[in-house]
Design a protein around this motif. Structure first.
Motif, PDB file in Angstrom:
ATOM      1  N   THR A 163       9.797  15.520  -0.479  1.00  0.00           N
ATOM      2  CA  THR A 163       8.994  15.842   0.696  1.00  0.00           C
ATOM      3  C   THR A 163       7.675  16.492   0.288  1.00  0.00           C
ATOM      4  O   THR A 163       7.644  17.334  -0.608  1.00  0.00           O
ATOM      5  CB  THR A 163       9.779  16.802   1.609  1.00  0.00           C
ATOM      6  N   ASN A 164       6.621  16.082   0.950  1.00  0.00           N
ATOM      7  CA  ASN A 164       5.339  16.766   0.810  1.00  0.00           C
ATOM      8  C   ASN A 164       4.821  17.076   2.214  1.00  0.00           C
ATOM      9  O   ASN A 164       5.565  16.924   3.192  1.00  0.00           O
ATOM     10  CB  ASN A 164       4.344  15.936  -0.027  1.00  0.00           C
ATOM     11  N   ALA A 165       3.594  17.470   2.342  1.00  0.00           N
ATOM     12  CA  ALA A 165       3.050  17.856   3.647  1.00  0.00           C
ATOM     13  C   ALA A 165       3.005  16.685   4.629  1.00  0.00           C
ATOM     14  O   ALA A 165       3.051  16.884   5.842  1.00  0.00           O
ATOM     15  CB  ALA A 165       1.647  18.440   3.473  1.00  0.00           C
ATOM     16  N   ARG A 166       2.967  15.461   4.120  1.00  0.00           N
ATOM     17  CA  ARG A 166       2.791  14.292   4.977  1.00  0.00           C
ATOM     18  C   ARG A 166       4.086  13.571   5.304  1.00  0.00           C
ATOM     19  O   ARG A 166       4.258  13.047   6.399  1.00  0.00           O
ATOM     20  CB  ARG A 166       1.828  13.319   4.299  1.00  0.00           C
ATOM     21  N   MET A 167       5.008  13.494   4.336  1.00  0.00           N
ATOM     22  CA  MET A 167       6.197  12.666   4.548  1.00  0.00           C
ATOM     23  C   MET A 167       7.291  13.000   3.553  1.00  0.00           C
ATOM     24  O   MET A 167       7.065  13.701   2.565  1.00  0.00           O
ATOM     25  CB  MET A 167       5.840  11.194   4.417  1.00  0.00           C
ATOM     26  N   SER A 168       8.463  12.450   3.824  1.00  0.00           N
ATOM     27  CA  SER A 168       9.588  12.489   2.900  1.00  0.00           C
ATOM     28  C   SER A 168       9.867  11.056   2.471  1.00  0.00           C
ATOM     29  O   SER A 168       9.793  10.137   3.291  1.00  0.00           O
ATOM     30  CB  SER A 168      10.831  13.060   3.582  1.00  0.00           C
ATOM     31  N   ARG A 169      10.216  10.866   1.207  1.00  0.00           N
ATOM     32  CA  ARG A 169      10.543   9.516   0.750  1.00  0.00           C
ATOM     33  C   ARG A 169      11.893   9.071   1.286  1.00  0.00           C
ATOM     34  O   ARG A 169      12.116   7.894   1.524  1.00  0.00           O
ATOM     35  CB  ARG A 169      10.507   9.442  -0.773  1.00  0.00           C
ATOM     36  N   ILE A 170      12.813  10.044   1.469  1.00  0.00           N
ATOM     37  CA  ILE A 170      14.141   9.770   2.007  1.00  0.00           C
ATOM     38  C   ILE A 170      14.464  10.831   3.051  1.00  0.00           C
ATOM     39  O   ILE A 170      14.217  12.017   2.823  1.00  0.00           O
ATOM     40  CB  ILE A 170      15.233   9.868   0.911  1.00  0.00           C
ATOM     41  N   VAL A 171      15.033  10.399   4.174  1.00  0.00           N
ATOM     42  CA  VAL A 171      15.619  11.320   5.150  1.00  0.00           C
ATOM     43  C   VAL A 171      17.026  10.823   5.427  1.00  0.00           C
ATOM     44  O   VAL A 171      17.236   9.632   5.670  1.00  0.00           O
ATOM     45  CB  VAL A 171      14.798  11.384   6.459  1.00  0.00           C
ATOM     46  N   LEU A 206      14.257   5.329   4.680  1.00  0.00           N
ATOM     47  CA  LEU A 206      13.306   5.350   3.570  1.00  0.00           C
ATOM     48  C   LEU A 206      11.889   5.182   4.096  1.00  0.00           C
ATOM     49  O   LEU A 206      11.665   4.406   5.039  1.00  0.00           O
ATOM     50  CB  LEU A 206      13.595   4.226   2.575  1.00  0.00           C
ATOM     51  N   CYS A 207      10.954   5.861   3.453  1.00  0.00           N
ATOM     52  CA  CYS A 207       9.551   5.617   3.779  1.00  0.00           C
ATOM     53  C   CYS A 207       9.184   4.237   3.249  1.00  0.00           C
ATOM     54  O   CYS A 207       9.929   3.629   2.468  1.00  0.00           O
ATOM     55  CB  CYS A 207       8.661   6.695   3.180  1.00  0.00           C
ATOM     56  N   GLY A 208       8.060   3.711   3.654  1.00  0.00           N
ATOM     57  CA  GLY A 208       7.627   2.395   3.201  1.00  0.00           C
ATOM     58  C   GLY A 208       7.474   2.358   1.693  1.00  0.00           C
ATOM     59  O   GLY A 208       6.906   3.272   1.096  1.00  0.00           O
ATOM     60  N   GLN A 209       7.986   1.293   1.091  1.00  0.00           N
ATOM     61  CA  GLN A 209       7.916   1.119  -0.357  1.00  0.00           C
ATOM     62  C   GLN A 209       6.999  -0.048  -0.702  1.00  0.00           C
ATOM     63  O   GLN A 209       7.063  -1.095  -0.056  1.00  0.00           O
ATOM     64  CB  GLN A 209       9.312   0.853  -0.933  1.00  0.00           C
ATOM     65  N   VAL A 210       6.164   0.164  -1.687  1.00  0.00           N
ATOM     66  CA  VAL A 210       5.293  -0.882  -2.206  1.00  0.00           C
ATOM     67  C   VAL A 210       5.605  -1.051  -3.685  1.00  0.00           C
ATOM     68  O   VAL A 210       6.303  -0.235  -4.275  1.00  0.00           O
ATOM     69  CB  VAL A 210       3.792  -0.546  -1.983  1.00  0.00           C
ATOM     70  N   GLY A 211       5.092  -2.112  -4.271  1.00  0.00           N
ATOM     71  CA  GLY A 211       5.361  -2.363  -5.680  1.00  0.00           C
ATOM     72  C   GLY A 211       4.091  -2.666  -6.442  1.00  0.00           C
ATOM     73  O   GLY A 211       3.023  -2.864  -5.859  1.00  0.00           O
TER      74      GLY A 211
END
Length: 114
Positions: A7-15, A23-28
């Motif tokens: 988690t940072n100020a903007r989002m969490s990668r996993i909730v 999951l937050c959006g994943q790019v490659g």
């Protein structure tokens, strides 16, 4: 209880909440949509594992493509990645992604593995 990972100020990668993983959006990385989709789905695998889930437990997926002309190539990778009989509810649309080099972004909701 709501659990947040990476988690940072903007989002969490996993909730994780009530047996569901978001999951937050994943790019490659890569030059082509095929390369980016493979890398993106590998990242999804890692996050799902960390959250106590697997690709077999995916409930829903939203896929954003920079160009709908990449739909067949993205689907080839997706079809090889998703286990037979485990296809989630899914939507796919064209969108302007956050970076001009990005071709695909995947957002996943999954059940915690039992």
């Amino acid at each position: 209880m709501i659990e947040r990972f990476h988690t940072n100020a903007r989002m969490s990668r996993i909730v994780r909440h009530n047996g569901t993983v978001y999951l937050c959006g994943q790019v490659g990385e890569g030059e082509t949509v095929t390369e980016q989709t493979r890398d993106c789905l590998s990242r999804v695998d890692s996050l799902l594992t960390e959250a106590g889930s697997t690709r077999r437990d995916i409930l829903a997926a939203t896929i954003w493509l920079a160009h709908m002309s990449d739909y067949p190539a993205m689907n080839e990778v997706w079809d090889d990645w998703i286990p037979a009989g485990c296809a989630p509810a899914r939507a796919c649309a064209e969108a302007r992604l956050a970076g001009s080099d990005l071709l695909v972004e995947v957002i996943v909701t999954a059940a915690v593995s039992t």
